[in-house]
Design a protein around this motif. Structure first.
Motif, PDB file in Angstrom:
ATOM      1  N   LEU A  49      31.805-100.114  74.241  1.00 39.10           N
ATOM      2  CA  LEU A  49      30.479-100.423  74.781  1.00 39.10           C
ATOM      3  C   LEU A  49      30.080-101.866  74.476  1.00 39.10           C
ATOM      4  CD1 LEU A  49      28.724 -97.071  73.902  1.00 39.10           C
ATOM      5  CD2 LEU A  49      28.974 -97.999  76.213  1.00 39.10           C
ATOM      6  N   ALA A  50      30.474-102.367  73.306  1.00 38.49           N
ATOM      7  CA  ALA A  50      30.158-103.751  72.950  1.00 38.49           C
ATOM      8  C   ALA A  50      30.822-104.720  73.924  1.00 38.49           C
ATOM      9  CB  ALA A  50      30.602-104.038  71.522  1.00 38.49           C
ATOM     10  N   LYS A  51      32.043-104.372  74.359  1.00 34.75           N
ATOM     11  CA  LYS A  51      32.742-105.221  75.321  1.00 34.75           C
ATOM     12  C   LYS A  51      32.069-105.180  76.687  1.00 34.75           C
ATOM     13  CE  LYS A  51      37.193-105.257  75.457  1.00 34.75           C
ATOM     14  NZ  LYS A  51      38.594-104.837  75.576  1.00 34.75           N
ATOM     15  N   MET A  52      31.422-104.061  76.975  1.00 37.28           N
ATOM     16  CA  MET A  52      30.739-103.907  78.265  1.00 37.28           C
ATOM     17  C   MET A  52      29.303-104.439  78.230  1.00 37.28           C
ATOM     18  SD  MET A  52      31.969-100.003  79.093  1.00 37.28           S
ATOM     19  CE  MET A  52      30.739 -99.846  80.376  1.00 37.28           C
ATOM     20  N   GLN A  53      28.810-104.729  77.059  1.00 36.98           N
ATOM     21  CA  GLN A  53      27.396-105.085  76.908  1.00 36.98           C
ATOM     22  C   GLN A  53      27.042-106.304  77.764  1.00 36.98           C
ATOM     23  OE1 GLN A  53      26.134-106.017  72.869  1.00 36.98           O
ATOM     24  NE2 GLN A  53      24.377-104.668  73.131  1.00 36.98           N
ATOM     25  N   GLY A  54      25.933-106.191  78.445  1.00 30.37           N
ATOM     26  CA  GLY A  54      25.499-107.289  79.300  1.00 30.37           C
ATOM     27  C   GLY A  54      26.001-107.195  80.716  1.00 30.37           C
ATOM     28  N   GLU A  55      26.933-106.248  80.977  1.00 29.02           N
ATOM     29  CA  GLU A  55      27.457-106.056  82.320  1.00 29.02           C
ATOM     30  C   GLU A  55      26.742-104.885  82.978  1.00 29.02           C
ATOM     31  OE1 GLU A  55      31.621-105.496  82.106  1.00 29.02           O
ATOM     32  OE2 GLU A  55      32.006-107.376  81.047  1.00 29.02           O
ATOM     33  N   THR A  56      26.120-105.125  84.118  1.00 30.96           N
ATOM     34  CA  THR A  56      25.438-104.070  84.855  1.00 30.96           C
ATOM     35  C   THR A  56      26.333-103.590  85.994  1.00 30.96           C
ATOM     36  OG1 THR A  56      23.289-105.074  84.399  1.00 30.96           O
ATOM     37  CG2 THR A  56      23.386-103.445  86.174  1.00 30.96           C
TER      38      THR A  56
END
Length: 210
Positions: free
Chosen positions: A166-173
């Motif tokens: 999830l941290a790697k995905m953070q900021g991606e919508t």
């Protein structure tokens, strides 16, 4: 006799993000025990629910006293089946996982439900249940205790793995809805299952969500 365990977890990410991370969580630094993953089947129902079955191969770190009850070639790995239902209308994802090897020695069934946290709509809560049993006469209690301890350790690693992905995905919508992504993924992976995985899955006992 069956040993029962229940716990709850919280991920500070939206339900959509958690569902997408669920399919992308391997590999991660906390899942070195997961060797392979194969999709047996996947389909989208008329109600727009995504139904999947995966076969996972994991390392099996059995204690020395337990290895004597396992064939040599089976003592280091185990096959796990995972059924899942993603319901974008109810905003829930339910998974049911169980081992199809070493089941007489120790059977571990796990049921998880991912849903929106009622106190914070941007977070996701996880209710996790497990049933651990053994049919080894005279050693069932020891096997169950070992299984429970191992399960609790894996839960901690699973949550850390989720947080890592999830941290790697953070900021991606996500640019598409979950239903659109699920439909496309279903088409792409319909023929991806290996023949060996199909054979194993076809002989596995069917489970029902409760």
């Amino acid at each position: 006799m069956v040993k029962y365990f229940c716990c709850a977890g919280l991920l500070k990410s939206s339900w959509d993000q958690v569902c997408l991370a669920f399919w992308q969580r391997y590999p991660n630094p906390y899942s070195n025990h997961v060797l392979t993953e194969d999709i047996i089947f996947r389909e989208v129902t008329p109600a727009n629910c995504l139904i999947s079955r995966r076969l996972l191969t994991k390392t099996s770190l059995s204690p020395r006293w337990m290895k004597r009850y396992l064939p040599k070639q089976m003592s280091s790995s185990a096959y796990i089946l995972e059924d899942s239902v993603v319901d974008p209308q109810k905003r829930t994802m339910t998974t049911l996982t169980w081992n199809i090897t070493h089941a007489r020695l120790m059977s571990v069934e796990e049921r998880c439900e991912y849903s929106i946290n009622p106190e914070n709509g941007s977070w996701t809560e996880i209710k996790r249940e497990a049933w651990i049993s053994s049919k080894v006469y005279g050693l069932s209690r020891a096997v169950q205790e070992f299984g429970l301890a191992s399960f609790k350790t894996r839960v901690t690693k699973t949550m850390k793995g989720f947080e890592y992905v999830l941290a790697k995905m953070q900021g991606e919508t996500p640019s598409r809805s979950l239903a659109e992504a699920a439909t496309e993924r279903a088409r792409e992976t319909a023929l991806a299952a290996k023949e060996k995985a199909k054979d194993l899955a076809s002989h596995a006992k069917k489970k029902q969500f409760v």
